[in-house]
Design an enzyme around this catalytic site. Sequence first.
Site, mmCIF file in Angstrom:
data_model
loop_
_atom_site.group_PDB
_atom_site.id
_atom_site.type_symbol
_atom_site.label_atom_id
_atom_site.label_comp_id
_atom_site.label_asym_id
_atom_site.label_seq_id
_atom_site.Cartn_x
_atom_site.Cartn_y
_atom_site.Cartn_z
ATOM 1 N N ARG A 100 0.863 -1.181 0.000
ATOM 2 C CA ARG A 100 0.000 0.000 0.000
ATOM 3 C C ARG A 100 0.900 1.231 0.000
ATOM 4 O O ARG A 100 1.912 1.272 0.710
ATOM 5 C CB ARG A 100 -0.917 0.037 1.221
ATOM 6 C CG ARG A 100 -2.114 -0.918 1.141
ATOM 7 C CD ARG A 100 -3.122 -0.513 0.045
ATOM 8 N NE ARG A 100 -4.249 -1.430 -0.035
ATOM 9 C CZ ARG A 100 -4.330 -2.507 -0.820
ATOM 10 N NH1 ARG A 100 -3.305 -2.821 -1.612
ATOM 11 N NH2 ARG A 100 -5.408 -3.258 -0.842
ATOM 12 N N ASP A 104 4.673 -0.367 -6.867
ATOM 13 C CA ASP A 104 3.427 -0.696 -7.563
ATOM 14 C C ASP A 104 2.274 0.101 -6.970
ATOM 15 O O ASP A 104 1.166 0.069 -7.494
ATOM 16 C CB ASP A 104 3.139 -2.205 -7.433
ATOM 17 C CG ASP A 104 1.932 -2.629 -8.254
ATOM 18 O OD1 ASP A 104 1.904 -2.298 -9.459
ATOM 19 O OD2 ASP A 104 1.011 -3.261 -7.703
ATOM 20 N N GLU A 113 -2.173 7.661 -4.937
ATOM 21 C CA GLU A 113 -2.500 7.027 -6.222
ATOM 22 C C GLU A 113 -3.971 7.149 -6.616
ATOM 23 O O GLU A 113 -4.307 7.005 -7.797
ATOM 24 C CB GLU A 113 -2.125 5.537 -6.192
ATOM 25 C CG GLU A 113 -3.046 4.679 -5.326
ATOM 26 C CD GLU A 113 -2.683 3.192 -5.334
ATOM 27 O OE1 GLU A 113 -1.493 2.877 -5.186
ATOM 28 O OE2 GLU A 113 -3.591 2.359 -5.480
ATOM 29 N N HIS A 169 -0.379 -0.115 -9.635
ATOM 30 C CA HIS A 169 -1.174 -1.078 -8.851
ATOM 31 C C HIS A 169 -1.596 -2.252 -9.732
ATOM 32 O O HIS A 169 -2.775 -2.597 -9.826
ATOM 33 C CB HIS A 169 -2.389 -0.391 -8.220
ATOM 34 C CG HIS A 169 -2.796 -1.015 -6.919
ATOM 35 N ND1 HIS A 169 -3.094 -0.301 -5.799
ATOM 36 C CD2 HIS A 169 -2.924 -2.325 -6.567
ATOM 37 C CE1 HIS A 169 -3.415 -1.129 -4.814
ATOM 38 N NE2 HIS A 169 -3.315 -2.368 -5.261
#
Length: 344
Positions: free
Chosen positions: A234, A258, A263, A295
């Site tokens: 996260r 990622d 985000e 993500h």
Amino acid sequence: MTIAFFDAKPYDIEAFDQAVQSTDIHIKYYETKLNEDTVRLAEGAQAVCVFVNDTVNAAVIDRLCALGVQVVALRCAGFNNVDMKYAFGKIHVLRVPAYSPYAVAEHTAALLLTSVRRIHKAFIRTRDNNFSLSGLKGFDLHGKTVGVIGTGKIGRVFIDICRGFGMNVLAYDKYPANGLDNGDTVRYTDLDTLFANSDIISLHCPLTDETHHLIDESSLDKCKKGVVILNTSRGALVDSQALLEGIKARKVGAACLDVYEEEADLFFEDNSGHILDDDTLARLISMPNVIVTSHQAFLTKEALSNIAETTVDNLLGFFENGQCPNELCFRGGIAEDCKSGRCF
Ligand code: NAI
């Protein structure tokens, strides 16, 4: 049964249409995310189906309850976007606790290899007939120490992959797993020892108040020079500004992300025609030793069909029997899978 499905992407629709065949579930797909402005779209639905960047805060929960929605079905494992404390006693929250730890762990390994062997650079060069090797020197993973924070389902698969490369593992978990520490190549340790001795640090714990900005200026100070930071968990586990400063100071050797703490308004969308307002992200992306994916770690066909099938089973189980083993409870100040079979 009608489900209002938010933040729907073509790959979600394909997997869920397949999963609801021969059920009485009717899904209304909405491209928009769930938030205070869009919650009215749930009118007439018995459940909403949401993903990681939908907002399920107190105001949204109140509105869902007023509309008669009984269930929030998360099509993900993490639930940091749900105000669990507020939801308890008002609306049922179901999740998909595991869908493919391999998908996320393998993506983490892909990012690591891409970074340390400069594949992202080489790919662009050879497409331009540039066959020079200058600046592409990497390092062997064999014999290096990887610090793994969070040794749940994904962390353990990632540890197996790292062991396959002949790496040594320092692990940290608030609740260590039995039998993982072999006293040799895989050892549990405290966080400071992990920071001080790891060549690579990979995050596989949930985002909680305790883990927020786990990687910040002070923890980076404790790390080895050249440490590689991997975050496929996260975004807010990492203080992005501190990471950027660490990269500029040459303390951090590389970062593979990622997930990103801001985000929600960017990832999963095509923003290629837009100017990026987030200077920290723009600067991170501009770095030769930073790789950002949006993500994407979960995105395998196996994971997508597991997510769809488990979400549909959760909903059918809940509406047929009034209970679901994947319901989240909030008791004693922590959210966890419901043990009693009836949360309220
Ligand atoms: P899990 O629940 O199996 O494992 C999480 C581990 O973190 C547990 O062993 C737990 O004890 C540990 N933990 C909890 N609090 C901690 C703390 N304060 N410090 C250290 N460890 C702590 O979860 P799983 O399936 O392995 O997923 C890990 C994370 O991966 C999720 O929380 C989610 O944020 C992320 N994720 C990311 C995806 C992506 O596409 N990038 C997809 C799926 C999950």
